[in-house]
Design a protein around this motif. Structure first.
Motif, PDB file in Angstrom:
ATOM      1  N   ARG A 179      -0.834  -4.185  -8.654  1.00  0.00           N
ATOM      2  CA  ARG A 179       0.193  -4.464  -7.650  1.00  0.00           C
ATOM      3  C   ARG A 179       0.527  -3.213  -6.837  1.00  0.00           C
ATOM      4  NH1 ARG A 179       6.406  -6.342  -8.933  1.00  0.00           N
ATOM      5  NH2 ARG A 179       7.041  -6.685  -6.754  1.00  0.00           N
ATOM      6  N   LEU A 180       0.649  -2.074  -7.512  1.00  0.00           N
ATOM      7  CA  LEU A 180       0.901  -0.813  -6.795  1.00  0.00           C
ATOM      8  C   LEU A 180      -0.253  -0.475  -5.854  1.00  0.00           C
ATOM      9  CD1 LEU A 180       2.441   1.502  -9.567  1.00  0.00           C
ATOM     10  CD2 LEU A 180       3.562   0.677  -7.480  1.00  0.00           C
ATOM     11  N   ASP A 181      -1.481  -0.672  -6.322  1.00  0.00           N
ATOM     12  CA  ASP A 181      -2.635  -0.382  -5.476  1.00  0.00           C
ATOM     13  C   ASP A 181      -2.639  -1.279  -4.237  1.00  0.00           C
ATOM     14  OD1 ASP A 181      -5.359   0.895  -5.096  1.00  0.00           O
ATOM     15  OD2 ASP A 181      -5.894  -1.239  -5.126  1.00  0.00           O
ATOM     16  N   ARG A 182      -2.316  -2.552  -4.433  1.00  0.00           N
ATOM     17  CA  ARG A 182      -2.285  -3.485  -3.313  1.00  0.00           C
ATOM     18  C   ARG A 182      -1.151  -3.122  -2.345  1.00  0.00           C
ATOM     19  NH1 ARG A 182      -2.884  -7.474  -6.201  1.00  0.00           N
ATOM     20  NH2 ARG A 182      -0.707  -7.932  -6.642  1.00  0.00           N
ATOM     21  N   LEU A 183      -0.001  -2.784  -2.891  1.00  0.00           N
ATOM     22  CA  LEU A 183       1.119  -2.401  -2.034  1.00  0.00           C
ATOM     23  C   LEU A 183       0.812  -1.141  -1.224  1.00  0.00           C
ATOM     24  CD1 LEU A 183       4.258  -3.002  -4.297  1.00  0.00           C
ATOM     25  CD2 LEU A 183       3.755  -4.097  -2.103  1.00  0.00           C
ATOM     26  N   ILE A 184       0.232  -0.158  -1.901  1.00  0.00           N
ATOM     27  CA  ILE A 184      -0.060   1.101  -1.205  1.00  0.00           C
ATOM     28  C   ILE A 184      -1.099   0.878  -0.113  1.00  0.00           C
ATOM     29  CG2 ILE A 184      -1.071   3.381  -1.501  1.00  0.00           C
ATOM     30  CD1 ILE A 184       0.246   3.479  -4.258  1.00  0.00           C
ATOM     31  N   SER A 185      -2.097   0.043  -0.367  1.00  0.00           N
ATOM     32  CA  SER A 185      -3.114  -0.236   0.655  1.00  0.00           C
ATOM     33  C   SER A 185      -2.493  -0.940   1.864  1.00  0.00           C
ATOM     34  CB  SER A 185      -4.227  -1.094   0.063  1.00  0.00           C
ATOM     35  OG  SER A 185      -4.875  -0.410  -0.990  1.00  0.00           O
ATOM     36  N   ASP A 186      -1.659  -1.969   1.592  1.00  0.00           N
ATOM     37  CA  ASP A 186      -1.035  -2.680   2.705  1.00  0.00           C
ATOM     38  C   ASP A 186      -0.031  -1.800   3.453  1.00  0.00           C
ATOM     39  OD1 ASP A 186      -2.509  -4.876   2.045  1.00  0.00           O
ATOM     40  OD2 ASP A 186      -0.906  -5.877   0.913  1.00  0.00           O
TER      41      ASP A 186
ATOM     42  N   SER B 118      -0.180   1.471   3.740  1.00  0.00           N
ATOM     43  CA  SER B 118      -0.965   2.415   4.531  1.00  0.00           C
ATOM     44  C   SER B 118      -1.477   1.774   5.809  1.00  0.00           C
ATOM     45  CB  SER B 118      -2.128   2.954   3.695  1.00  0.00           C
ATOM     46  OG  SER B 118      -2.954   3.802   4.474  1.00  0.00           O
ATOM     47  N   ASP B 119      -1.939   0.513   5.678  1.00  0.00           N
ATOM     48  CA  ASP B 119      -2.433  -0.187   6.862  1.00  0.00           C
ATOM     49  C   ASP B 119      -1.305  -0.426   7.856  1.00  0.00           C
ATOM     50  OD1 ASP B 119      -4.112  -1.515   8.567  1.00  0.00           O
ATOM     51  OD2 ASP B 119      -3.961  -3.435   7.522  1.00  0.00           O
ATOM     52  N   ALA B 120      -0.129  -0.815   7.364  1.00  0.00           N
ATOM     53  CA  ALA B 120       1.002  -1.080   8.250  1.00  0.00           C
ATOM     54  C   ALA B 120       1.524   0.203   8.902  1.00  0.00           C
ATOM     55  CB  ALA B 120       2.127  -1.763   7.480  1.00  0.00           C
ATOM     56  N   SER B 121       1.503   1.321   8.186  1.00  0.00           N
ATOM     57  CA  SER B 121       2.065   2.562   8.716  1.00  0.00           C
ATOM     58  C   SER B 121       1.205   3.162   9.821  1.00  0.00           C
ATOM     59  CB  SER B 121       2.241   3.585   7.586  1.00  0.00           C
ATOM     60  OG  SER B 121       0.984   3.908   7.022  1.00  0.00           O
ATOM     61  N   ARG B 122      -0.125   2.991   9.750  1.00  0.00           N
ATOM     62  CA  ARG B 122      -0.967   3.567  10.796  1.00  0.00           C
ATOM     63  C   ARG B 122      -1.311   2.567  11.896  1.00  0.00           C
ATOM     64  NH1 ARG B 122      -4.835   3.104   6.520  1.00  0.00           N
ATOM     65  NH2 ARG B 122      -6.418   1.514   6.966  1.00  0.00           N
ATOM     66  N   LEU B 123      -0.734   1.385  11.822  1.00  0.00           N
ATOM     67  CA  LEU B 123      -1.056   0.360  12.803  1.00  0.00           C
ATOM     68  C   LEU B 123      -0.583   0.760  14.199  1.00  0.00           C
ATOM     69  CD1 LEU B 123      -2.108  -2.447  13.487  1.00  0.00           C
ATOM     70  CD2 LEU B 123       0.122  -3.375  12.848  1.00  0.00           C
TER      71      LEU B 123
END
Length: 598
Positions: A411-418, A420-425
């Motif tokens: 869950r942490l890995d999935r949250l961090i990936s999403d 990261s994607d949202a922050s650099r969008l």
């Protein structure tokens, strides 16, 4: 978030701009608008305005143009040249009159006859006595004693200087020496000129000199040194213009003194040192007065112009500086959008930029708070499992704790990936240039991939393009990869809520200058209270899935991408047939995306 109309607790009363009154005057408003206060405000305004760099530039540039114009008029004025020509012509006429009077009065007395007895005895029959040869009417000398009264009478009313030269170029008479009487009202001897006078002489010499020769006083025996006198002794009239050592214009003319076509001398008339210069100075003073009035008017107009430019720009700069220093509190940028000029555009741009900046900061703060909250839950669960693991009494308990740890780590890995994607969008959307995107091609490719993979669901996807003809294009301006991410997310979301064996329908059509993409599924639909919340960050409503299986960022990222493209996205439920009791049912969920068409 603070209300824009409320002052910050750290903001002083003198920094608040209210009712359009500048902040430096706001503190005086409650005291009433008395005359002294008005004068004080005006003084403060012009004091601040005079120290503005932009104001100084505006005034200096405007004055520079006016000074250049006035200097050009003074330097190239035709008044001086016309005055010199007119003066030379008048001096020539005056000189001819005086020369005629001198020729008529310079001979011996015609009533007096001088008889030589010896010569009478030598006369032959038929001869007459003609007088002495030295008094021949064709060869008479100019008698200074007889000419002086005539010259004094003719020259006294004028401001000219007269000099008479004999045929050899020697000075016979100078009007300056006609009166040898001591006058008590004469000025004292001239002293050495001071610094100011020398400066004025230098300026006047530079203005008047040009290509004119320098005037010098020659000795009494050097009359031929004056070119006009030499020409006059040859029988020609001539005028000359010179400049003396004090920068004063000297106009001189010389005419021959003729009697019976014989040249008996030359008359030279010249102006006094300040004769022409006084008239030229008066004309230039008039020009300077007009220039001074024009300069005063130009300064006032420049200050008014600068007040409409420098004042608003300074207020905008001060507000921007306060925004930089107090980023956590909203600072309102002055509104000059009523002005239909660059200042109004600048004010609007700064206000929009500041609003976008505050919105971005608030979004970042909210995002950081949401991220911290979402990360804290799995971390708390993970910490509890790790702390409990050493206390497990059997293998079953230890295995369940390890499963919890593994679930939380995923869950942490999935949250961090999403996250990261949202922050650099936003950064990616700002850096990349928008290009035309063919939605027909993009959607066809995405549907093919979804049907091949099905993402773990036995749900097919079908697509349909509604247009006037099969060859119609569906093009928008944007980023194909991010738009593909939105459509893939919507298709995946619809497949996850659909029953196995059902279908997800994707429709693309034109709608009033926009391209509309509709994704329909046959799932349970969306609760009415969640139609807007599903686009919130980290919100998820999946009762059929276990806790923590979804980050809740997919739809939030999709809305962020569509907003960046200038479009809209919303969700709604498809109405189904009513049930046995006549209550409308839900046939499934529908997501609608609209983008500006090219």
């Amino acid at each position: 978030m603070l209300d824009r109309t409320q002052p910050d607790e750290n903001q002083s009363a003198g920094e608040i701009i209210s009712d359009g009154v500048p902040e430096q005057f706001a503190e005086d408003k409650p005291q009433g608008f008395r005359p002294l206060n008005w004068l004080k405000r005006a003084g403060q305004f012009f004091f601040a305005l005079s120290f503005s760099s932009l104001t100084r530039r505006i005034v200096s540039l405007n004055l520079a143009g006016l000074v250049a114009l006035v200097a050009s008029i003074l330097y190239l004025s035709q008044f001086r040249a016309g005055l010199i020509d007119a003066r030379a012509q008048s001096l020539l006429v005056q000189a001819e009159i005086i020369a005629g009077a001198i020729a008529a009065s310079a001979t011996v007395q015609t009533n007096a006859i001088t008889i030589d007895p010896d010569r009478l005895l030598d006369l032959k029959p038929g001869e007459t006595y003609g007088g002495s040869d030295e008094y021949s009417p064709l060869d008479f000398p100019i008698n200074p004693e007889r000419v002086a009264p005539v010259l004094r009478t003719l020259i006294s009313p004028t401001k000219t200087r007269a000099r008479i030269y004999d045929p050899n170029g020697s000075l016979l008479l100078d009007s300056r020496n006609l009166e040898n009487v001591l006058r008590l009202d004469l000025p004292p001897p001239a002293e050495k000129p001071g610094f100011v006078e020398r400066g004025m002489v230098a300026v006047r010499t530079w203005l008047n000199r040009g290509d004119l020769p320098l005037y010098r006083e020659l000795g009494p025996e050097n009359g031929n040194g004056y070119a006009e006198v030499g020409d006059a002794l040859q029988g020609q009239k001539r005028s000359m213009v010179r400049v003396n050592a004090r920068g004063e214009v000297i106009v001189s003319v010389a005419v021959p003194v003729l009697r019976s076509r014989a040249i008996h001398g030359a008359l030279m008339l010249s102006t006094q040192g300040d004769d022409i210069d006084q008239m030229v100075t008066a004309e230039r003073l008039a020009i300077l007065k007009v220039g001074g009035v024009a300069a005063a008017v130009m300064i006032m107009l420049s200050l008014l112009l600068a007040s409409t430019i420098a004042g608003p720009v300074r207020r905008l700069a001060d507000s921007a500086e306060r925004v930089r220093r107090r980023i956590k509190a909203r600072i309102e940028i002055p509104d000059f959008t009523r002005r239909r000029d660059e200042i109004g555009h600048l004010s609007g741009a700064l206000r929009d930029m500041t609003s976008a900046l505050y919105s971005r900061i608030e979004a970042i703060e909210m995002f950081a708070a949401d991220v911290a909250h979402e990360l804290k839950n799995p971390l708390t669960s993970l910490r509890s499992a790790v702390e409990t693991l050493p206390l497990a009494r059997n293998e079953n308990s230890r295995a369940r704790l390890l499963e919890v740890i593994e679930h939380d780590v995923k869950r942490l890995d999935r949250l961090i990936s999403d996250i990261s994607d949202a922050s650099r969008l936003d950064a990616e959307l700002q850096r990349q240039d928008a290009i035309p995107v063919d939605l027909r091609r993009l959607l066809t490719t995405l549907v093919s991939v979804a049907n091949e993979t099905k993402l773990g669901h036995d749900v097919a996807v079908e697509t349909r393009f509604e247009g006037r003809s099969p060859t119609d294009t569906f093009a928008v301006s944007g980023h194909d990869s991010r738009l593909g991410q939105v459509v893939s997310n919507l298709l995946s979301n619809a497949q996850s809520f659909s029953e196995p064996g059902s279908k997800v329908r994707l429709t693309c059509r034109r709608a009033r200058g926009e391209i509309e993409i509709v994704v329909d599924d046959d799932g349970p639909g969306i609760r009415d209270d969640a139609l807007e919340r599903i686009f919130e960050r980290f919100y998820t409503d999946r009762p059929h899935q276990g806790f923590g299986q979804n980050s809740g960022l997919g739809l939030s990222i999709s809305k962020q991408i569509i907003d960046a493209h200038g479009g809209r996205i919303w969700a709604e439920n498809r109405a189904g047939p009513p049930d046995d009791e006549g209550v409308p049912t839900v046939a499934g969920a529908r997501f609608v995306v609209r983008l500006p068409a090219l």
